[in-house]
Design an enzyme around this catalytic site. Structure first.
Site, PDB file in Angstrom:
ATOM      1  N   GLN A 198       0.797  -1.219   0.000  1.00 51.98           N
ATOM      2  CA  GLN A 198       0.000   0.000   0.000  1.00 51.98           C
ATOM      3  C   GLN A 198       0.831   1.272   0.000  1.00 51.98           C
ATOM      4  OE1 GLN A 198      -2.760  -1.859   3.216  1.00 51.98           O
ATOM      5  NE2 GLN A 198      -3.973  -0.288   2.223  1.00 51.98           N
ATOM      6  N   GLU A 238      -5.044  -9.727   9.213  1.00 47.37           N
ATOM      7  CA  GLU A 238      -6.449  -9.947   8.882  1.00 47.37           C
ATOM      8  C   GLU A 238      -6.653 -11.151   7.957  1.00 47.37           C
ATOM      9  OE1 GLU A 238      -8.070  -6.328   7.346  1.00 47.37           O
ATOM     10  OE2 GLU A 238      -7.651  -5.193   9.160  1.00 47.37           O
ATOM     11  N   TYR A 294     -12.534  -1.426  13.433  1.00 47.83           N
ATOM     12  CA  TYR A 294     -12.791  -0.109  12.860  1.00 47.83           C
ATOM     13  C   TYR A 294     -14.182   0.439  13.132  1.00 47.83           C
ATOM     14  CZ  TYR A 294      -8.511  -0.061   9.969  1.00 47.83           C
ATOM     15  OH  TYR A 294      -7.218  -0.018   9.530  1.00 47.83           O
ATOM     16  N   GLU A 297      -5.147  -1.895  14.584  1.00 45.17           N
ATOM     17  CA  GLU A 297      -5.504  -0.887  13.579  1.00 45.17           C
ATOM     18  C   GLU A 297      -6.839  -0.260  13.945  1.00 45.17           C
ATOM     19  OE1 GLU A 297      -5.727  -1.973   9.465  1.00 45.17           O
ATOM     20  OE2 GLU A 297      -3.848  -3.111   9.525  1.00 45.17           O
TER      21      GLU A 297
END
Length: 596
Positions: free
Chosen positions: A121, A269, A406, A486
């Site tokens: 990324q 993940e 999240y 995260e």
């Protein structure tokens, strides 16, 4: 054409066909063999044993033309002061704290905090210095419209050449830890075989520079960028062959860097086996081995199974053979789930969502080291089985729990009921059979929305506190410590802004950062949850998988023309929280682990 002429021509074709059928063709005199070919019947693997420059070039030809950045040499940082950064002032100060009872609370000495990224990324330079292609180099180039804005990761934030600039910025800002991943195909261009010394030299320098600046490296070994050669050879994570290749790669990286790395994650993940891996273009631009057809449910659970076996092998080797002492775990993707009503069916749906997210990869914390019953009962022969030896290796194979949490969802039973859904493999909700939504039962959104490229994400701050309590006290009571590995937010429509003045005051992301951190702190100091770390996604704007470069999660803005980085208001919100409540992360270790 005249219809009578058509009939004449058709008649001639018929005569020619009849005549050719009666001809006697001789057998050519040479030495020839014969074979009936059927590409759809392919079942054997392609050997991955040619490690030549020519073979590497063929792999990159499979990807297609690559864009090269304007800057292709390592950039040295220039001195800067945190006082020189423009930041929010008195006209609109930072977002205030949410929970008055924690106003004077301090984080304990074992709390580690920082920012996060992933190799594909942010690095760019995808074919530089001997690197092999990963599946994520292939997808944006060859899978038409698979990326929302049709961008690629060829350059992205160009961290491969700007890592010293980025590390210096983290040091200037006072950030104590950096969570990043290593690109498997940079170390092993073919996934197995010889090591690429140039790729190793890059990570040597990256880690050396972080350590020299007093920044703790937190390293993820795999963040979805599987070497393309392993897909070509045997279907990557749909084959047990992947376990040995991953373990070989992981051992090399760990043996080289363990002295300097503070925390290891084997996988980021692994739930991506569902919402990314299972949907790859198998049978078209990627081969379809192992009976998976075009992917889907079978690919999903083969991927998960071999991921778990690979994790267990690395963990057991690390602590029992290598005698490593750093904490090791995997990063789990899951969210706080609320029943859409008080009905028994909706409550059962919540349990299924948790089982198909956390339970699927929760063998570390389960007494039997196996899959939850809801997976085994529903999936039957689709779900591979662990041997007893494998279950024993999986049990306890995490030193702490890591959650990428999240947002929050409501869950409900499907219209035809869970039982009917779970017994029908063609049901669109199979096998989870528990649809989720970001809309409250009364029709109001669960929280403020994020960018259109992240429709799954709404700001739900109180959910993370409840979730941390639920994981450690109810779902996995064996968990002794937990880290929010995260959390982050995509500011709506940020990519449409064309001036720094519009971009830098990211109010919704700032609100998200403050409110999430307040609830994480409250979980620790009020509720007694042993939360030992928190990492914000992301260090700066980067390539966000299927939404590409147009969806922004960064605490810093990146100018994709001149590669300058600019801290946003959310970065100062983040730093201000730890200035008020943190110990500076100086003694942070994430987990107080005892190793056997």
């Amino acid at each position: 054409m005249d219809s009578s002429l058509k009939l004449v021509l058709l008649g001639l074709v018929g005569v020619a066909s009849a005549q050719s059928a009666s001809l006697n063709f001789p057998t050519p005199a040479g030495s020839y063999s014969t074979k009936s070919f059927n590409s759809s019947a392919a079942s054997t693997y392609l050997p991955n044993k040619d490690y030549s420059n020519e073979q590497l070039a063929l792999l990159w030809d499979q990807v297609g033309p690559i864009v090269t950045a304007a800057v292709t040499t390592t950039v040295e940082p220039t001195p800067e002061s945190s006082a020189s950064f423009p930041k929010p002032g008195p006209i609109h100060p930072l977002v205030p704290a949410y929970i008055p009872e924690i106003a004077d609370a301090k984080l304990p000495d074992d709390f580690l905090w920082g920012v996060a990224s992933a190799a594909f990324q942010v690095e760019g330079a995808v074919n530089a210095e001997g690197k092999g292609p990963s599946v994520w180099d292939l997808i944006p180039h060859r899978w038409t419209n698979s990326i929302m804005d049709n961008s690629t990761g060829d350059v992205t934030s160009n961290n491969y050449y700007y890592y010293k600039v980025d590390n210096a910025r983290l040091q200037t800002l006072g950030i104590k830890a950096y969570s990043f991943s290593i690109g498997w195909a940079r170390i092993f261009p073919f996934g197995s075989g010889p090591v690429n010394p140039q790729g190793v030299a890059h990570y040597d320098d990256l880690i050396s520079d972080l350590v020299a600046r007093g920044i703790k490296p937190v390293v993820t070994l795999f963040h979805w960028d599987t070497p393309l050669a392993l897909f070509n050879s045997y279907g990557a994570w749909t084959s047990e062959n992947i376990v040995a290749d991953y373990v070989n790669y992981a051992k090399y990286v760990i043996e080289r860097y363990d002295k300097y790395v503070d925390v290891w994650y084997t996988f980021n993940e692994p739930q991506y086996c569902n919402w990314r891996f299972s949907g790859y273009p198998f049978g078209t631009i990627l081969p379809s081995y192992n009976g998976i057809g075009t992917g889907g449910v079978k690919a999903r659970f083969l991927c998960g199974h071999y991921t778990l076996l690979a994790h267990a092998e690395v963990y057991n080797w690390y602590h029992k053979v290598f005698k490593g002492k750093k904490p090791m775990s995997m990063k789990t993707s899951a969210n706080w789930i609320i029943a859409n009503s008080s009905s028994a069916a909706d409550k059962a749906a919540v349990e299924r969502v948790n089982d198909y997210n956390m339970g699927w990869f929760g063998q570390c914390w389960r007494e039997d080291g196996d899959y939850p019953a809801s997976l085994k009962n529903t999936l039957g022969d689709i779900l591979p089985k662990f041997t007893q030896v494998q279950k024993d290796k999986l049990k306890g194979s995490c030193d702490f729990y890591a959650i990428d949490g999240y947002t929050t969802y409501y869950a409900s039973a499907p219209p035809n009921g869970i039982a009917a859904c779970s017994s029908n493999r063609s049901d669109p909700n199979f096998p989870d059979c528990a649809p989720t939504t970001s809309v409250s039962p009364d029709g109001f959104p669960i929280g403020p929305n994020s960018d259109a490229g992240a429709t799954w994400l709404y700001s739900t701050p109180t959910g993370i506190r409840k979730f941390l309590n639920f994981i450690t006290k109810d779902y996995f009571p064996a968990v002794k410590s937990i880290v929010v590995s995260e959390f982050g937010f995509a500011e709506p429509a940020e990519a449409s802004f064309n001036t720094l003045e519009q971009i830098l005051w990211d109010l919704r992301r700032s609100d998200y950062i403050q409110s999430f951190l307040d609830n994480i702190l409250a979980a620790r100091v009020v509720d007694g949850v042993n939360v030992t770390g928190a990492f914000a996604w992301a260090i700066y704007d980067n390539f966000e998988w299927n939404s590409g470069l147009g969806t922004k999660f960064g605490l810093q803005y990146v100018n994709l023309t001149d590669y300058t980085r600019h801290p946003k208001a959310s970065m100062f919100q983040f730093l201000n929280f730890f200035k008020q409540h943190g110990n500076g992360g100086k003694e942070g270790t994430i987990a107080n682990a005892t190793f056997s």
